[in-house]
Design a protein around this motif. Structure first.
Motif, PDB file in Angstrom:
ATOM      1  N   LYS A  89       1.141  -1.173   0.159  1.00 23.62           N
ATOM      2  CA  LYS A  89       0.131  -0.400  -0.317  1.00 23.62           C
ATOM      3  C   LYS A  89       1.065   1.262  -0.294  1.00 23.62           C
ATOM      4  O   LYS A  89      -0.072   2.360  -0.077  1.00 23.62           O
ATOM      5  CB  LYS A  89      -0.912  -0.112   1.275  1.00 23.62           C
ATOM      6  N   ASN A  90       1.726   1.139   0.108  1.00 22.43           N
ATOM      7  CA  ASN A  90       3.041   2.237   0.465  1.00 22.43           C
ATOM      8  C   ASN A  90       4.185   2.211  -0.118  1.00 22.43           C
ATOM      9  O   ASN A  90       4.905   1.054   0.273  1.00 22.43           O
ATOM     10  CB  ASN A  90       2.895   3.103   1.711  1.00 22.43           C
ATOM     11  N   TRP A  91       5.389   3.320  -1.248  1.00 19.80           N
ATOM     12  CA  TRP A  91       6.766   2.856  -1.653  1.00 19.80           C
ATOM     13  C   TRP A  91       7.402   2.338  -0.283  1.00 19.80           C
ATOM     14  O   TRP A  91       7.816   1.819  -0.916  1.00 19.80           O
ATOM     15  CB  TRP A  91       7.013   4.415  -1.658  1.00 19.80           C
ATOM     16  N   SER A  94       7.062  -0.979  -0.547  1.00 19.81           N
ATOM     17  CA  SER A  94       6.464  -1.963  -1.597  1.00 19.81           C
ATOM     18  C   SER A  94       7.966  -2.915  -2.195  1.00 19.81           C
ATOM     19  O   SER A  94       9.480  -2.685  -1.579  1.00 19.81           O
ATOM     20  CB  SER A  94       6.581  -0.697  -3.145  1.00 19.81           C
ATOM     21  N   ARG A  97      10.515  -0.607  -4.286  1.00 26.18           N
ATOM     22  CA  ARG A  97      11.633  -0.021  -3.649  1.00 26.18           C
ATOM     23  C   ARG A  97      12.759  -0.521  -2.343  1.00 26.18           C
ATOM     24  O   ARG A  97      13.824  -0.274  -3.380  1.00 26.18           O
ATOM     25  CB  ARG A  97      11.260   1.030  -2.616  1.00 26.18           C
ATOM     26  N   ARG A 136       9.687   6.427  -6.910  1.00 29.31           N
ATOM     27  CA  ARG A 136       8.759   6.723  -6.371  1.00 29.31           C
ATOM     28  C   ARG A 136       7.122   7.011  -6.950  1.00 29.31           C
ATOM     29  O   ARG A 136       6.221   6.425  -6.746  1.00 29.31           O
ATOM     30  CB  ARG A 136       8.789   7.072  -4.663  1.00 29.31           C
ATOM     31  N   ASP A 137       7.337   8.227  -7.196  1.00 32.09           N
ATOM     32  CA  ASP A 137       6.517   9.060  -8.285  1.00 32.09           C
ATOM     33  C   ASP A 137       5.605   8.239  -9.445  1.00 32.09           C
ATOM     34  O   ASP A 137       4.490   7.963  -9.620  1.00 32.09           O
ATOM     35  CB  ASP A 137       6.733  10.372  -8.955  1.00 32.09           C
ATOM     36  N   TRP A 139       6.501   4.483  -9.597  1.00 30.11           N
ATOM     37  CA  TRP A 139       4.980   3.588  -8.511  1.00 30.11           C
ATOM     38  C   TRP A 139       3.943   4.138  -8.124  1.00 30.11           C
ATOM     39  O   TRP A 139       2.877   3.501  -8.277  1.00 30.11           O
ATOM     40  CB  TRP A 139       6.181   3.282  -7.696  1.00 30.11           C
ATOM     41  N   GLU A 140       3.706   5.371  -7.072  1.00 27.08           N
ATOM     42  CA  GLU A 140       2.489   5.440  -7.002  1.00 27.08           C
ATOM     43  C   GLU A 140       1.273   5.571  -8.029  1.00 27.08           C
ATOM     44  O   GLU A 140       0.279   5.110  -7.933  1.00 27.08           O
ATOM     45  CB  GLU A 140       2.749   6.924  -5.869  1.00 27.08           C
ATOM     46  N   GLU A 141       1.965   6.353  -9.343  1.00 25.68           N
ATOM     47  CA  GLU A 141       1.060   6.091 -10.430  1.00 25.68           C
ATOM     48  C   GLU A 141       0.420   5.269 -10.840  1.00 25.68           C
ATOM     49  O   GLU A 141      -0.495   5.103 -10.887  1.00 25.68           O
ATOM     50  CB  GLU A 141       1.860   7.019 -11.138  1.00 25.68           C
ATOM     51  N   THR A 143       0.782   1.606  -9.398  1.00 26.24           N
ATOM     52  CA  THR A 143      -0.347   1.399  -8.238  1.00 26.24           C
ATOM     53  C   THR A 143      -1.230   1.585  -7.991  1.00 26.24           C
ATOM     54  O   THR A 143      -2.644   1.680  -7.873  1.00 26.24           O
ATOM     55  CB  THR A 143       0.678   1.187  -6.715  1.00 26.24           C
ATOM     56  N   GLU A 144      -1.865   3.318  -8.242  1.00 22.69           N
ATOM     57  CA  GLU A 144      -3.357   4.015  -7.758  1.00 22.69           C
ATOM     58  C   GLU A 144      -4.010   3.073  -8.528  1.00 22.69           C
ATOM     59  O   GLU A 144      -4.759   2.763  -7.947  1.00 22.69           O
ATOM     60  CB  GLU A 144      -2.199   5.625  -8.172  1.00 22.69           C
TER      61      GLU A 144
END
Length: 210
Positions: A89-91, A94, A97, A136-137, A139-141, A143-144
């Motif tokens: 759920k978070n970087w 992950s 990472r 991270r940016d 991965w978050e995009e 993963t969202e």
DNA sequence: ACTTGATCATAC
DNA sequence: GTATGATCAAGT
């Protein structure tokens, strides 16, 4: 690093001969051979396990095919992307990472017969602050999109340095995923990859190239 | 030339 | 079946 530096500059055939290992002529039906060969030669221990290749060092080993100017010929696979709701759920937690916190890249130069390809100088890379933010940016995009079930948005065009692409034995290699309506559907398995332009940057930085 | 989507082999 | 190791090959 000592082992890696000792084999640097030699051809795959030269090193394989010392270990008495047969070398395939081409990789079409042996795609991961060079990676497994290097694991063996360098003494990595976690083959095919969900751990770093050198668990006690926290180092992931990656072979990377390059041309004479150290420009990568292919993208670099990182890990699978669970689409079934189990993705981290978070970087910080992950898998991406953790896998990329320290990577030993071994460039492989040339594209002819496998035995003739040359092992390049090793590059031990850890992402700096800027690398980490870019990763991270992305991965978050990505993963969202996975978390909201946006399966049509899961294509290879998302991400500046990290991307999501099919990963499997074939296009029919399916996995279960949750779609936008929270229904279970079958879709192709996917994995995270480092873009070639990004690994090119890392190598060029390490070798002091423009 | 380069990217995206497709594919191949093996370990557990 | 899912993870590891990746490269192939069609399309732009």
């Amino acid at each position: 690093m000592i082992r890696a530096e000792r084999v640097a500059g030699r051809t795959i055939a030269q090193v394989a001969d010392r270990f008495g290992l047969p070398v395939p002529v081409e990789l079409r039906r042996h795609k991961g051979w060079i990676g497994q060969f290097l694991e063996y030669v360098l003494g990595a221990s976690a083959a095919s396990r969900a751990e770093p290749d050198f668990p006690h060092l926290g180092v992931e080993l990656k072979s990377i095919p390059v041309d004479e100017r150290a420009h990568p010929r292919e993208s670099t696979y990182v890990c699978v992307a669970p689409l079934n709701g189990s993705i981290e759920k978070n970087w910080e937690e992950s898998w991406v990472r953790r896998k990329l916190s320290r990577v030993l890249f071994i460039p492989i130069v040339g594209e002819g017969p496998v035995g003739d390809r040359r092992i390049g100088a090793p590059v031990l890379w850890a992402p700096d602050e800027i690398d980490r933010k870019r990763l991270r940016d992305d991965w978050e995009e990505i993963t969202e999109r996975i978390m909201v079930g946006d399966l049509t948005g899961l294509h290879g065009r998302v991400g500046e340095v990290l991307q999501l692409r099919p990963k499997g034995a074939s296009g029919s290699d399916a996995t279960w995923a949750l779609n936008e309506d929270a229904e279970w559907v079958e879709t192709m398995a996917r994995g995270f990859y480092l873009r070639r332009s990004f690994t090119a940057e890392l190598l060029h930085r390490a070798f002091g190239l423009a």
